[in-house]
Write an enzyme that holds these catalytic residues in place. Structure first.
Site, mmCIF file in Angstrom:
data_model
loop_
_atom_site.group_PDB
_atom_site.id
_atom_site.type_symbol
_atom_site.label_atom_id
_atom_site.label_comp_id
_atom_site.label_asym_id
_atom_site.label_seq_id
_atom_site.Cartn_x
_atom_site.Cartn_y
_atom_site.Cartn_z
ATOM 1 N N ILE A 63 1.045 -0.830 0.195
ATOM 2 C CA ILE A 63 0.196 0.280 0.515
ATOM 3 C C ILE A 63 0.451 1.544 0.181
ATOM 4 C CG2 ILE A 63 -0.345 -0.200 3.041
ATOM 5 C CD1 ILE A 63 -2.840 1.303 2.087
ATOM 6 N N SER A 64 0.536 2.442 -1.006
ATOM 7 C CA SER A 64 1.655 3.397 -1.201
ATOM 8 C C SER A 64 1.668 4.096 0.235
ATOM 9 C CB SER A 64 1.023 3.862 -2.531
ATOM 10 O OG SER A 64 2.109 3.684 -3.475
ATOM 11 N N GLN A 65 2.768 4.414 0.176
ATOM 12 C CA GLN A 65 3.441 5.824 1.243
ATOM 13 C C GLN A 65 2.088 6.711 1.037
ATOM 14 O OE1 GLN A 65 7.207 7.468 1.428
ATOM 15 N NE2 GLN A 65 7.211 9.101 2.653
#
Length: 213
Positions: A63-65
């Protein structure tokens, strides 16, 4: 599927961190402040949900930053009703942010496991993309083109030509390009074969996978 006052408070702290990192779009900050990121993560990571970090999810993806999600979303310059193609649905967190920005989202995922999970999960939270597709992001979605903008949420070794060709004139493609480390690129379509390119520094993404179906 709880979203408590504590979660909301932690989200507000995250929004303040993003402001400090120079995210300026009020619409993007508001969207990040509304999407319950903790629900997109495995329960073991709940304590980390509102840190400004990427975390593992299923199928060797992440899950992206939040900063990356906010940065890419800001580059898109979304206006209500924009038709947006997302390459790499993943867990659906970026999809949800685009839905909060009132975009019409078409999203492609090539990991079957993630596609099935996210297709069921997003509507449960009230996020309804126009279309979620299991397929090859390198090819885009020619049947629904042209798009106001296209966002690629994985590291691409090169810029796929079909994505450029599926932009409207004036449309924006936000794509991280590179192998181990990516450079965030923005392409703005100025004419039939004319594109303006901007670069925005280094980021790290999981690789954009080709579809082997």
């Amino acid at each position: 599927m709880e979203d408590t006052f504590k979660h909301k408070g932690l989200r507000q702290k995250l929004v303040n961190i993003l402001k400090d990192k120079n995210i300026k779009s009020e619409a993007v900050l508001k969207a990040i402040g509304k999407v319950p990121r903790h629900l997109f993560m495995d329960s073991g990571f709940l304590d980390h949900a509102y840190q400004d970090k990427a975390f593992p999810i299923a199928a060797n993806q992440t899950i992206s930053q939040p900063y990356t999600v906010a940065f890419q979303s800001e580059l898109l310059k979304v206006t209500q009703g924009d038709k947006i193609l997302e390459i790499g649905t993943g867990c659906g967190y970026q999809t949800a942010v685009l839905c909060e920005l009132k975009a019409k989202v078409y999203s492609i995922e090539r990991q079957q496991e993630l596609f099935k999970k996210t297709s069921k999960f997003l509507p449960k939270l009230g996020y309804r993309a126009k279309k979620l597709i299991f397929g090859d992001g390198y090819k885009g979605l020619v049947d629904e083109a042209p798009f106001d903008s296209i966002i690629v949420t994985a590291g691409a070794p090169f810029v796929p030509k079909p994505l450029l060709s599926q932009l409207k004139i004036g449309g924006r493609l936000v794509i991280p390009v590179g192998d181990d480390v990516q450079i965030m690129n923005l392409f703005i379509r100025k004419g039939q074969k004319e594109f303006e390119q901007h670069e925005y520094g280094e980021f790290r993404f999981v690789p954009l996978l080709e579809n082997k179906n």
